[in-house]
Design an enzyme around this catalytic site. Structure first.
Site, PDB file in Angstrom:
ATOM      1  N   ASP A 181       0.859  -1.189   0.000  1.00  0.00           N
ATOM      2  CA  ASP A 181       0.000   0.000   0.000  1.00  0.00           C
ATOM      3  C   ASP A 181       0.893   1.236   0.000  1.00  0.00           C
ATOM      4  OD1 ASP A 181      -2.553   1.441   0.271  1.00  0.00           O
ATOM      5  OD2 ASP A 181      -1.770   1.986   2.241  1.00  0.00           O
ATOM      6  N   GLU A 265      -1.689  -1.033  -5.926  1.00  0.00           N
ATOM      7  CA  GLU A 265      -2.804  -0.247  -6.456  1.00  0.00           C
ATOM      8  C   GLU A 265      -2.361   0.521  -7.701  1.00  0.00           C
ATOM      9  OE1 GLU A 265      -5.924   1.264  -3.205  1.00  0.00           O
ATOM     10  OE2 GLU A 265      -3.863   1.837  -2.742  1.00  0.00           O
ATOM     11  N   ASP A 346      -2.664   1.756   6.955  1.00  0.00           N
ATOM     12  CA  ASP A 346      -1.941   1.299   5.767  1.00  0.00           C
ATOM     13  C   ASP A 346      -1.714  -0.210   5.786  1.00  0.00           C
ATOM     14  OD1 ASP A 346      -1.801   3.890   4.785  1.00  0.00           O
ATOM     15  OD2 ASP A 346       0.085   4.314   5.800  1.00  0.00           O
TER      16      ASP A 346
END
Length: 372
Positions: A181, A265, A346
């Site tokens: 992340d 991501e 996170d």
């Protein structure tokens, strides 16, 4: 498959002068062709086809430099036009400025005119140049061309383009997976709870940069002292960039060696960098560069990088019970759920990213392996 190796070179005085002339000639040809194409299109509505050979009769000094470098200027202009017509966001081709501190030209390998041997590099017109070859090159690779560049700190580099046979990488069975992340303060947090603890090279040098830039502001423009101070600032920026690149290479290599599947991501870093609150941190972290390094390293190792849709609510889903917490705010750094789960925001997002990546890939893991 093409592979590029970048080395530092140490040209002598006459070679530096030749490079300077070549940079100037390439820029001149590029700008001249672009201007004539624009003018012809405005008059006729048609595309003008022109080659660098047209200008050699009018400007004989163009014959002093490598002719292939001028041909590549034409190819680069054609590529710029193609990129614009394919995607207008790439921008219309622009004229090259003499004030650009980074200068370069590209040439092609024809009949052995470019040779690398015994810590020396042979280039067209320039002859043999001392080179710092810090890594070996497979003898099976075929040299296709070279790009000579001069950085803002006046250091010279060459990027050698090699053609290699497309190796069929054996796709490994996925035994270990990890989710990453993006973290504004630490580069990333992984699904095992490890934090990258990014050194923030630019932030650490900001005070020194500001001091040197203040000194520059007191110098008379274009004076010898002004140019000397400008190069000092350029060297400092180059040092920061190399520190960042070295760190990201090592970090991406470490992850590639330990994991078979990496999930991240798909973030729009350009859009995030335009935010006044995050711009400096986004540029300092170099997340885009990090994911590029990770992507090609995993591919060459027969491993896989999975990109999760940026709209997937990884931060808002509880990694324990799967409940969606819609009211989660950006300033909430601890994720608290009604099921009793309390953890770093996170870390929670990284676990969800890893699970989503496994779901997309159709992989089920029996055991998980952590970075030691």
């Amino acid at each position: 498959m093409n592979i590029v190796y970048r080395f530092r070179i140490y040209p002598n005085k006459s070679q530096k002068e030749l490079f300077a002339r070549t940079f100037g000639c390439v820029r001149f040809v590029y700008n001249r062709m672009l201007a004539e194409k624009n003018e012809y299109y405005e008059k006729t509505g048609k595309v003008l086809k022109v080659t660098p050979a047209k200008y050699k009769a009018e400007f004989p000094w163009l014959k002093e430099v490598d002719s292939l470098a001028l041909c590549n200027a034409q190819l680069h202009l054609q590529t710029a036009y193609k990129n614009f017509f394919r995607d207008s966001s790439a921008g219309f081709p622009k004229f090259k400025s003499k004030k650009n501190p980074v200068r370069s030209y590209t040439t092609n390998c024809v009949n052995g005119n470019i040779t690398l041997q015994n810590a020396k590099l042979k280039l067209p017109k320039a002859g043999w140049i001392r080179i710092k070859q810090h890594r070996s090159i497979d003898d099976r690779y075929i040299l296709k061309g070279a790009t000579v560049s001069q950085e803002a700190d006046d250091k010279y580099y060459v990027s050698l383009l090699y053609a290699a046979e497309e190796a069929e990488h054996e796709i490994r069975s996925v035994k270990t997976a990890i989710g990453l992340d993006f973290s504004m303060s630490e580069l990333y947090v992984d699904s095992n709870g490890a934090h990258a603890d990014y050194p923030h090279f630019f932030r650490k040098s900001q005070e020194k940069l500001a001091r040197e830039q203040r000194r520059l502001s007191h110098c008379e423009k274009r004076s010898s002292r002004y140019m000397k101070q400008k190069k000092k600032i350029a060297r400092l920026h180059a040092h920061i960039a190399r520190q960042r690149k070295d760190y990201l290479h090592k970090e991406s290599r470490k992850i590639t060696n330990f994991y078979d599947l990496v999930c991240i991501e798909s973030l729009n870093m350009k859009e995030m960098s335009q935010d006044s609150r995050f711009g400096t941190s986004v540029h300092d972290n170099g997340w885009g560069m990090f994911t590029e390094f990770l992507s090609y390293k995993l591919e060459r190792a027969g491993k896989k990088l999975v990109r999760i849709d940026k709209w997937y609510p990884s931060s808002k889903i509880c990694s324990c019970c799967g409940k969606l917490k819609k009211e989660l705010k950006l300033e909430d750094r601890i994720y608290s759920c009604t099921c009793g789960n309390q953890m770093n925001r996170d870390e929670n997002a990284a676990i969800n990213i890893c699970r989503e990546g496994l779901r997309i890939s159709g992989v089920e893991l029996d055991t998980e392996r952590k970075i030691s």
